[in-house]
Enzyme design. Sequence first.
Site, PDB file in Angstrom:
ATOM      1  N   THR A 167     -15.996 -13.399  87.248  1.00 51.45           N
ATOM      2  CA  THR A 167     -17.299 -12.670  87.539  1.00 51.45           C
ATOM      3  C   THR A 167     -17.691 -11.002  87.410  1.00 51.45           C
ATOM      4  O   THR A 167     -17.259 -10.389  86.497  1.00 51.45           O
ATOM      5  CB  THR A 167     -16.706 -12.756  89.161  1.00 51.45           C
ATOM      6  OG1 THR A 167     -17.354 -12.521  90.283  1.00 51.45           O
ATOM      7  CG2 THR A 167     -15.927 -11.364  89.421  1.00 51.45           C
ATOM      8  N   ASN A 168     -18.360 -10.478  87.817  1.00 54.67           N
ATOM      9  CA  ASN A 168     -18.676  -9.028  88.182  1.00 54.67           C
ATOM     10  C   ASN A 168     -18.777  -8.347  89.379  1.00 54.67           C
ATOM     11  O   ASN A 168     -18.495  -8.795  90.003  1.00 54.67           O
ATOM     12  CB  ASN A 168     -20.094  -8.900  87.136  1.00 54.67           C
ATOM     13  CG  ASN A 168     -21.089  -9.853  88.247  1.00 54.67           C
ATOM     14  OD1 ASN A 168     -21.865  -9.353  89.347  1.00 54.67           O
ATOM     15  ND2 ASN A 168     -21.898 -10.681  87.845  1.00 54.67           N
ATOM     16  N   ARG A 169     -18.849  -6.975  89.274  1.00 49.36           N
ATOM     17  CA  ARG A 169     -19.027  -6.167  90.527  1.00 49.36           C
ATOM     18  C   ARG A 169     -20.594  -6.439  91.631  1.00 49.36           C
ATOM     19  O   ARG A 169     -20.152  -5.290  92.930  1.00 49.36           O
ATOM     20  CB  ARG A 169     -18.716  -5.196  90.033  1.00 49.36           C
ATOM     21  CG  ARG A 169     -17.225  -4.850  89.777  1.00 49.36           C
ATOM     22  CD  ARG A 169     -17.416  -3.153  88.685  1.00 49.36           C
ATOM     23  NE  ARG A 169     -17.711  -2.373  90.001  1.00 49.36           N
ATOM     24  CZ  ARG A 169     -16.058  -2.112  90.029  1.00 49.36           C
ATOM     25  NH1 ARG A 169     -14.865  -2.225  89.075  1.00 49.36           N
ATOM     26  NH2 ARG A 169     -15.748  -0.626  90.470  1.00 49.36           N
ATOM     27  N   SER A 170     -21.489  -7.024  91.275  1.00 54.10           N
ATOM     28  CA  SER A 170     -22.124  -7.000  92.600  1.00 54.10           C
ATOM     29  C   SER A 170     -21.408  -7.661  94.077  1.00 54.10           C
ATOM     30  O   SER A 170     -20.986  -8.914  93.553  1.00 54.10           O
ATOM     31  CB  SER A 170     -23.289  -8.402  92.023  1.00 54.10           C
ATOM     32  OG  SER A 170     -24.157  -8.792  92.645  1.00 54.10           O
ATOM     33  N   ALA A 226     -26.715 -11.121  90.353  1.00 55.14           N
ATOM     34  CA  ALA A 226     -25.774 -10.387  89.269  1.00 55.14           C
ATOM     35  C   ALA A 226     -25.556 -12.242  88.384  1.00 55.14           C
ATOM     36  O   ALA A 226     -24.401 -11.902  88.231  1.00 55.14           O
ATOM     37  CB  ALA A 226     -24.773  -9.717  89.357  1.00 55.14           C
TER      38      ALA A 226
END
Length: 212
Positions: free
Chosen positions: A21-24, A88
């Site tokens: 996943t990512n930091r959004s 994102a």
Amino acid sequence: MTILITAGPTREAIDPVRYLTNRSSGKMGYALADAAAQKGHRVILVSGPTEIDVPDGIDFIPTESAADMYQAVEYWIGKADIAIFAAAVADYRPALIAEQKIKKSGDTLTLELVRNPDILGSARSTFEFNGVLVGFAAETEDVEENALGKLERKGCDLVVANDVSRKDIGFDSNENEILLVYPDRIVPLEKATKEHLGHLLIERIIRLKNAS
Ligand code: C5P
């Protein structure tokens, strides 16, 4: 008006218990959804997993992976006058999702990744969307130039660009400082809360729709 908004990160499964996943945080997309709903618009919020409560009075479509989000957008975008892509979306996903939890064995483990579909990039072509199209550009360098490239390649009416290399704004922050990149001009907005920017952006995007 009916406004479709994508928000949040995506989750790309590796095995039954792990994902990429990512930091959004989803804060910017949810602020836009809230602002649009407060103005009386119908909002379809296609969201990846976030910690945020769903704003009142909107149609909420929960999704996990980029492929899920693609399908949801493909289904709903035909009902929208305006589409704002604030999610994102992961560019890559694991080529295979292991059916069982991957056990540790050697000292290294290699994951093969394959490209995800570009949802924003499919809006004009594959989905034949002809309403107002707004993309986001999270950049760490050459912000204006990269945003302009995105605007042209993806057929956007507006790209909202921010510099995610700065700690005080952008991902997971409550504040943002953005550049509005239109085909013919660039308008910087002062640093403000995402809530405030949500209202400003909705106002300007509605203006674009009314002028089209
Ligand atoms: O090319 P890049 O990923 O930086 O473009 C960002 C914009 O494209 C954002 O509006 C994002 O929501 C959208 N996007 C998308 N599908 C992808 C990747 C990005 O809709 N697979």
